[in-house]
Design an enzyme around this catalytic site. Sequence first.
Site: not given
Length: 430
Positions: A32, A68, A89, A150, A183, A187, A230-231, A335
Amino acid sequence: MLWTLISTTVVLQSVLQATSAVSNKVLLVSMDGFRHDYLTKAETPNFDKMVAEGVTMSYLNNTFVTNTFPCHYSMATGLYSESNGIVGNRMYDPELNSFFTMSTTDSAWWDKGEPVWITARKAGLKAGTYFWPGSEAEIQGLRPTVFFPYNTSVPFEDRVNTVLKWLTVDDFDLAVMYFHEPDTSGHAFGPDDGRMVPVIENMDVVLGWLLQGLDNSTLKGKVNMIVTSDHGMTNIDLQNKIIDLSNYVNNTLLHSLVDQGSIAQIRPQPGMDNQLLEALSGIEHMQVMLKENIPERFHLKNNKRVMPLFAIADEGWTITDNVTKARMRKYKGNHGYDNNLETMKPIYIARGPAFKSGKIVRPIESVDIYPLICYLLDIQTAPNNGSLDRAATLLKYYGNAVPQLSSCSHLLWFLVIVLILTCTLLEEHF
């Protein structure tokens, strides 16, 4: 005569090996927030090894919104967000009259797309998922062969060992796995912070575990592995680059923001769409529009879960209706911005018997991953927005170059046997 037989057999065997790549196992890995240029910021010997042995591109053309859940589900289904229904999201569905968060597993939210693990299951294959968005939901009455709720606390090495066991001991055909780094650190620190270097290098170690596990087992040369994301990530400034919509409108026009940050899904009060649009128009560093005017290239507007007004911030800016709450996250990176921005573009590398080696090709789109994996597994796709022709640039053989295994392998071996018998009869005759 014997030399001709040997030469012909070798050629036929080479073709068989090439076509067998189509039906080999597939491992899809997402890290991610792994921006396409992160490999230039750290020492990454395992990524370098995979690039040298496989095929890569300057970046992957990902979908919008660059968050995401939308991006991951577009990869999994080959559908744009407006088609698969995962438009953010956080979402609101006016027909369900309920909200979606990243912990939502209710099948009603996931009923507009067919992820690749469901396509594989429908084809009778074994497919495992390790923390991919959407993988906890029952879809079309099916689930992955194995999946997990998760849990970020599960060590990365444990995840790797489990997936390698699926592919070896359990003989899975498809494995899909997700890592929340880099990710989370992107952040916290921002993509250009020096503290990102050890994070990137740690993900290189994770990749090394995968490569070593594949190369030092019965799987060597038998798994087509895709590593992507993803990004990307860009720097933000929550002190100086923030747009507070409460400074411009109140609850006489604005009902609520369903989602906010780099974009905003805006619910007006009933009948106040145009008045709210007028009140928010002209705010610097933000574009606001009616749902029907969202650019076609975003592939977003044709879905009930997109709110009547939509806003997108300039890169690095943040949209909110509560500055205090927005600043509590203390983000330095984010993002979700325009997917044409290079900072939003993720990484893409593929290695395996079906893929080219040591090549750099033109970027494909993230929706192309779904039909590509189905091709590698030799299974029929569900309807999707991807292009196998576009993804074929990654492959050693495609289309008329080499027939599919399912249609040619038995024929090739039949020809070998016929050749042997022919040569034997000729030798006996002469």
